[in-house]
Design a protein around this motif. Structure first.
Motif, PDB file in Angstrom:
ATOM      1  N   ALA A  57       5.182 -36.653 -44.869  1.00 12.21           N
ATOM      2  CA  ALA A  57       4.347 -36.271 -46.017  1.00 12.21           C
ATOM      3  C   ALA A  57       2.875 -36.205 -45.650  1.00 12.21           C
ATOM      4  O   ALA A  57       2.060 -35.684 -46.427  1.00 12.21           O
ATOM      5  N   GLN A  58       2.524 -36.715 -44.476  1.00 11.72           N
ATOM      6  CA  GLN A  58       1.128 -36.718 -44.023  1.00 11.72           C
ATOM      7  C   GLN A  58       0.882 -35.676 -42.933  1.00 11.72           C
ATOM      8  O   GLN A  58       0.069 -35.876 -42.040  1.00 11.72           O
ATOM      9  N   THR A  59       1.607 -34.556 -42.998  1.00  8.63           N
ATOM     10  CA  THR A  59       1.351 -33.412 -42.116  1.00  8.63           C
ATOM     11  C   THR A  59       0.788 -32.276 -42.965  1.00  8.63           C
ATOM     12  O   THR A  59       1.238 -32.049 -44.086  1.00  8.63           O
ATOM     13  N   TYR A  60      -0.189 -31.583 -42.415  1.00 13.67           N
ATOM     14  CA  TYR A  60      -0.941 -30.598 -43.199  1.00 13.67           C
ATOM     15  C   TYR A  60      -1.226 -29.344 -42.386  1.00 13.67           C
ATOM     16  O   TYR A  60      -1.391 -29.406 -41.156  1.00 13.67           O
ATOM     17  N   ALA A  61      -1.309 -28.219 -43.081  1.00 11.81           N
ATOM     18  CA  ALA A  61      -1.838 -26.993 -42.485  1.00 11.81           C
ATOM     19  C   ALA A  61      -3.348 -26.935 -42.658  1.00 11.81           C
ATOM     20  O   ALA A  61      -4.064 -26.362 -41.840  1.00 11.81           O
ATOM     21  N   ASP A  62      -3.838 -27.542 -43.734  1.00 10.02           N
ATOM     22  CA  ASP A  62      -5.254 -27.538 -44.095  1.00 10.02           C
ATOM     23  C   ASP A  62      -5.855 -28.902 -43.766  1.00 10.02           C
ATOM     24  O   ASP A  62      -5.517 -29.907 -44.405  1.00 10.02           O
ATOM     25  N   TYR A  63      -6.735 -28.938 -42.780  1.00 14.12           N
ATOM     26  CA  TYR A  63      -7.281 -30.243 -42.376  1.00 14.12           C
ATOM     27  C   TYR A  63      -8.167 -30.856 -43.459  1.00 14.12           C
ATOM     28  O   TYR A  63      -8.272 -32.093 -43.546  1.00 14.12           O
ATOM     29  N   GLU A  64      -8.802 -30.032 -44.288  1.00 13.34           N
ATOM     30  CA  GLU A  64      -9.631 -30.586 -45.356  1.00 13.34           C
ATOM     31  C   GLU A  64      -8.775 -31.318 -46.398  1.00 13.34           C
ATOM     32  O   GLU A  64      -9.176 -32.363 -46.923  1.00 13.34           O
ATOM     33  N   ALA A  65      -7.578 -30.797 -46.657  1.00 14.96           N
ATOM     34  CA  ALA A  65      -6.658 -31.507 -47.544  1.00 14.96           C
ATOM     35  C   ALA A  65      -6.238 -32.829 -46.914  1.00 14.96           C
ATOM     36  O   ALA A  65      -6.125 -33.855 -47.603  1.00 14.96           O
ATOM     37  N   MET A  66      -6.015 -32.818 -45.619  1.00 14.65           N
ATOM     38  CA  MET A  66      -5.658 -34.056 -44.920  1.00 14.65           C
ATOM     39  C   MET A  66      -6.764 -35.089 -45.036  1.00 14.65           C
ATOM     40  O   MET A  66      -6.509 -36.272 -45.308  1.00 14.65           O
ATOM     41  N   LEU A  67      -8.004 -34.673 -44.818  1.00 13.41           N
ATOM     42  CA  LEU A  67      -9.131 -35.604 -44.894  1.00 13.41           C
ATOM     43  C   LEU A  67      -9.223 -36.222 -46.279  1.00 13.41           C
ATOM     44  O   LEU A  67      -9.464 -37.433 -46.426  1.00 13.41           O
ATOM     45  N   ALA A  68      -9.006 -35.411 -47.310  1.00 18.42           N
ATOM     46  CA  ALA A  68      -9.134 -35.896 -48.686  1.00 18.42           C
ATOM     47  C   ALA A  68      -8.023 -36.867 -49.054  1.00 18.42           C
ATOM     48  O   ALA A  68      -8.258 -37.876 -49.729  1.00 18.42           O
ATOM     49  N   LYS A  69      -6.804 -36.587 -48.592  1.00 22.16           N
ATOM     50  CA  LYS A  69      -5.656 -37.401 -49.013  1.00 22.16           C
ATOM     51  C   LYS A  69      -5.412 -38.597 -48.089  1.00 22.16           C
ATOM     52  O   LYS A  69      -5.065 -39.684 -48.557  1.00 22.16           O
ATOM     53  N   ALA A  70      -5.554 -38.417 -46.794  1.00 12.49           N
ATOM     54  CA  ALA A  70      -5.254 -39.507 -45.851  1.00 12.49           C
ATOM     55  C   ALA A  70      -6.411 -40.488 -45.710  1.00 12.49           C
ATOM     56  O   ALA A  70      -6.209 -41.643 -45.347  1.00 12.49           O
TER      57      ALA A  70
END
Length: 360
Positions: free
Chosen positions: A65-78
């Motif tokens: 669930a912590q894999t992303y195509a959008d790194y900005e979404a990753m930064l915000a959520k993780a």
């Protein structure tokens, strides 16, 4: 303290066994280094290719669930504390700045070279400094045992006071940044005052999308009076080693031409006929990454400047872009460097240089 670590640009695991100018999957090596540190937990990863991100997550037990195509979404959520970046240099500054502006991020470790442009290199260093974010670049060969031994011998006074550094490199930007960075470190991580250089670029040579000259020759002077010289490509045999350091009392070579190995240091005093030699034990070429990342994390904890800091990286990068700018101007370039672009790329785009494409 404990740190949550995230990765931008996982790359393709296939590149681990078949690396190319299009990919080395360097974040796999970064992840292995963080994985052995007790105070680091690998929490998220992002790649424009979601299959690659999923494979990376599977390899390092990151929640799917912590894999992303959008790194900005990753930064915000993780909300990671540390981010390791391994993308092509043309977007280094953009990605680094986005990470630095994320409140949770305390440290960023980015692959070298710094950025595709001098302006981008300066901007991301400045933003990280303003935000209090530790920014480092993966000049991990500062931790290569043979190079460490050479530096310790020089620092101990084996060749007296350092006067000149001569480098024979494959290029000055992609791989060559390691050699220039190491030499600058041995000099004392001092900035250069000027550079004079010329290049030849007749056959297209791209690494991770960035042009690299076929041949270069340049001279510069550090602000403590030590001179630097680099030669790449045809003619690099002018220097009888990968790196030669000349001091007031002797000379030291790293990887001398009379040895078919990359783990040899030799030195002798002026007027002496015989060389002292030392052969170092070296593991895989990626092993120094483990030491580099352990050092980066330790510096984050202690608040000390890392060996791989942005300040040190800028000293190296200014020389690199200064050489290309000297070729563009056809004259000496005095520092600080007052350009924003990449002179080699601009010369290609303007038609001043017309390298022949190597595409089949």
């Amino acid at each position: 303290m404990s740190y949550d670590v995230a990765f931008i640009g996982t790359g393709d695991a296939a590149d681990l066994t078949d690396p190319s100018p299009d990919g080395f999957a360097m974040n796999y090596y970064h992840a292995e280094a963080y994985e052995v540190l007790e105070n680091c937990t690998l929490v998220a990863c992002a790649d424009v290719d979601t299959d690659r991100a999923a494979a990376f997550a599977d390899e390092f037990d990151i929640d799917a669930a912590q894999t992303y195509a959008d790194y900005e979404a990753m930064l915000a959520k993780a909300e990671p504390d540390i981010v390791s970046i391994s993308v092509w240099p043309d977007i280094h500054a953009e990605v680094v700045i986005d990470c630095a502006r994320t409140d949770s991020v305390a440290a960023i470790h980015c692959e070298k070279p710094m950025d595709l442009t001098w302006g981008g290199s300066e901007r991301m260093a400045r933003v990280c400094d303003q935000r209090g974010v530790q920014l480092t670049f993966n000049h991990m060969r500062r931790f290569k045992p043979t190079w460490v031994e050479a530096r310790e011998l020089i620092d101990s006074g084996e060749i007296g006071d350092l006067e000149r550094v001569e480098l024979a490199l494959g290029n000055i930007y992609d791989g060559g940044t390691h050699g220039i960075d190491f030499a600058t470190g041995v000099v004392g991580d001092r900035p250069a005052e000027w550079v004079l250089g010329q290049i030849d670029y007749r056959e297209e040579n791209r690494w991770f999308g960035a042009h690299n000259e076929n041949q270069a020759f340049a001279q510069w002077e550090y602000d403590n009076g030590v001179y630097g010289v680099v030669t790449t490509g045809k003619g690099s045999s002018l220097v009888p080693a990968k790196m030669r350091f000349t001091g007031t009392e002797g000379v030291l070579d790293v990887n001398p031409d009379d040895e078919d190995a990359d783990n040899v240091v030799r030195w002798r005093g002026h007027g002496e006929a015989d060389w002292n030699r030392r052969t170092l034990e070296e593991g895989a070429w990626t092993d120094p990454i483990n030491d580099a990342i352990a050092h980066v994390v330790e510096c984050l904890e202690t608040g000390t400047e890392p060996e791989l800091s942005a300040r040190r990286g800028l000293n190296t990068t200014e020389i690199i872009f200064g050489i290309w700018e000297s070729a563009r101007r056809r004259g000496r370039v005095d520092f600080p460097l007052e350009i924003d672009d990449n002179p080699l790329h601009e010369m290609v785009e303007s038609g001043a240089l017309e390298p022949e494409s190597t595409d089949d």
